[in-house]
Design a protein around this motif. Structure first.
Motif, PDB file in Angstrom:
ATOM      1  N   MET A 171      38.372  44.819  39.139  1.00 29.36           N
ATOM      2  CA  MET A 171      36.952  44.511  39.288  1.00 29.36           C
ATOM      3  C   MET A 171      36.095  45.624  38.676  1.00 29.36           C
ATOM      4  N   GLN A 172      36.514  46.865  38.878  1.00 26.89           N
ATOM      5  CA  GLN A 172      35.786  47.989  38.291  1.00 26.89           C
ATOM      6  C   GLN A 172      35.881  47.977  36.768  1.00 26.89           C
TER       7      GLN A 172
ATOM      8  N   ARG B  77      43.559  35.231  47.630  1.00 26.71           N
ATOM      9  CA  ARG B  77      42.156  34.812  47.438  1.00 26.71           C
ATOM     10  C   ARG B  77      42.101  33.752  46.327  1.00 26.71           C
TER      11      ARG B  77
ATOM     12  N   PHE C 241      42.646  40.588  36.856  1.00 32.10           N
ATOM     13  CA  PHE C 241      41.828  40.377  38.053  1.00 32.10           C
ATOM     14  C   PHE C 241      42.218  39.072  38.743  1.00 32.10           C
TER      15      PHE C 241
ATOM     16  N   SER D  36      46.568  38.500  46.353  1.00 30.85           N
ATOM     17  CA  SER D  36      45.899  38.807  47.619  1.00 30.85           C
ATOM     18  C   SER D  36      45.655  37.567  48.468  1.00 30.85           C
TER      19      SER D  36
ATOM     20  N   GLU E 158      45.236  43.679  46.833  1.00 27.68           N
ATOM     21  CA  GLU E 158      43.867  44.116  47.117  1.00 27.68           C
ATOM     22  C   GLU E 158      43.494  45.340  46.278  1.00 27.68           C
ATOM     23  N   ARG E 159      44.420  46.289  46.188  1.00 27.85           N
ATOM     24  CA  ARG E 159      44.157  47.482  45.370  1.00 27.85           C
ATOM     25  C   ARG E 159      44.019  47.097  43.896  1.00 27.85           C
TER      26      ARG E 159
ATOM     27  N   GLY F 169      46.001  49.148  37.243  1.00 26.87           N
ATOM     28  CA  GLY F 169      45.943  47.834  37.866  1.00 26.87           C
ATOM     29  C   GLY F 169      47.278  47.127  37.815  1.00 26.87           C
TER      30      GLY F 169
ATOM     31  N   ALA G 294      43.075  44.218  42.692  1.00 28.93           N
ATOM     32  CA  ALA G 294      41.810  43.505  42.514  1.00 28.93           C
ATOM     33  C   ALA G 294      40.640  44.470  42.442  1.00 28.93           C
ATOM     34  N   SER G 295      40.670  45.503  43.272  1.00 23.55           N
ATOM     35  CA  SER G 295      39.604  46.504  43.264  1.00 23.55           C
ATOM     36  C   SER G 295      39.562  47.239  41.924  1.00 23.55           C
ATOM     37  N   ILE G 296      40.742  47.583  41.404  1.00 20.51           N
ATOM     38  CA  ILE G 296      40.809  48.295  40.123  1.00 20.51           C
ATOM     39  C   ILE G 296      40.290  47.412  38.995  1.00 20.51           C
TER      40      ILE G 296
END
Length: 300
Positions: free
Chosen positions: A152-153, A177, A168, A175, A145-146, A135, A148-150
């Motif tokens: 989040m998991q 957001r 996160f 991103s 975005e990548r 991350g 955030a995805s990592i």
């Protein structure tokens, strides 16, 4: 491995009774023999301590040196009893001289305070470090975005981990957001929200909330270029550039300001740089490089 059949069987037995359990437990490994008087005196002590500490993740394994000569030779056992503490397949302490219950417990308490031993019945914990590193790498590359995805998991595995929560939030900020990042921070319990890592993410969010429209950024850029001696114009552009993700442009502008007049507005340019460093992360390579540039200006 160059082992004969008996040696291979001995290694397999050791792996099953000692090495594999030690991946999550602290194994007391006792080398003994039937003819050894001191061994017989020590055995009840070891068994009692292991039983008392079972819920803390301690187990006892015994190796008869007459039956397992190959294993004893690998540990270079010269006399018995010889007792080791084993964790994750490696000796972490020599317990041989701890012959009383209190001595053994004192040593075990020290080891358990330092090692990630899993108590009996605990769910195995996944090593988060490699995942967090992924991350952070995505963040360093500017791929919000990548990242955030990592993160989040990872949050599904460790929802109360401050480093993961902060990562996160920073990924959401990168991103664009911003509202989601605010919601995440607002949902945290007070103790987690006060963690320094989370505070750093909050700083990143505060800077990002100043993100301008493209037309506004272009106007500020033009003003800074036209009036290089106008410190207010330079600072306005630096703030907007960082909020828009142009941290190089922001840092270069602030460094020029410090070089030109480090005391302007009570050191506002330097203060803004330090805020950017904190928000980005002091361990970030970009921060390290930029800090060296700042130090050269201030002290070089």
């Amino acid at each position: 491995m160059g082992l004969n059949l008996d040696e291979q069987k001995a290694v397999d037995r050791f792996r099953k009774t000692v090495a594999e359990p030690s991946m999550t437990k602290l194994v007391i490994l006792d080398f003994w023999a039937e003819w050894c008087g001191p061994c017989k005196a020590l055995t009840p002590v070891l068994e009692k301590v292991a039983e008392d500490y079972a819920e803390k993740g301690v187990v006892l394994a015994k190796v008869n040196v007459d039956e397992e000569q190959f294993i004893a030779s690998q540990f270079q056992v010269r006399s018995i009893p010889t007792v080791y503490a084993i964790f994750q397949g490696q000796p972490v302490a020599d317990l041989t001289n701890a012959r009383t219950e209190s001595q053994l417990k004192q040593t075990l308490d020290q080891l358990l305070s330092q090692l990630p031993v899993q108590p009996d019945g605990a769910e195995p914990q996944q090593d988060l470090a490699p995942l967090i590193a992924m991350g952070e790498e995505a963040l360093a590359e500017g791929d919000g975005e990548r990242a955030a995805s990592i993160f989040m998991q990872i949050l599904e595995l460790a929802p109360e981990n401050a480093e993961v929560v902060a990562g996160f939030v920073r990924a959401l900020v990168l991103s664009g957001r911003v509202e989601e990042a605010e919601q995440v921070l607002a949902s945290l319990d007070p103790a987690l929200a006060a963690d320094p890592l989370v505070e750093r993410a909050r700083s990143a969010l505060a800077l990002a909330k100043d993100k301008p429209e493209d037309s506004e950024l272009a106007a500020l850029r033009a003003a800074a270029a036209e009036r290089p001696a106008d410190m207010d114009a330079q600072l306005a552009f630096a703030n907007a550039a960082f909020a828009a993700g142009e941290r190089d442009a922001a840092a270069d502008t602030l460094l020029r300001m410090v070089a030109g007049d480090r005391e302007w507005n009570e050191g506002a340019a330097r203060a803004k740089l330090l805020q950017i460093f904190e928000a980005t992360g002091l361990e970030d390579p970009w921060v390290s490089t930029t800090r060296r540039k700042l130090s050269t200006i201030l002290f070089g």
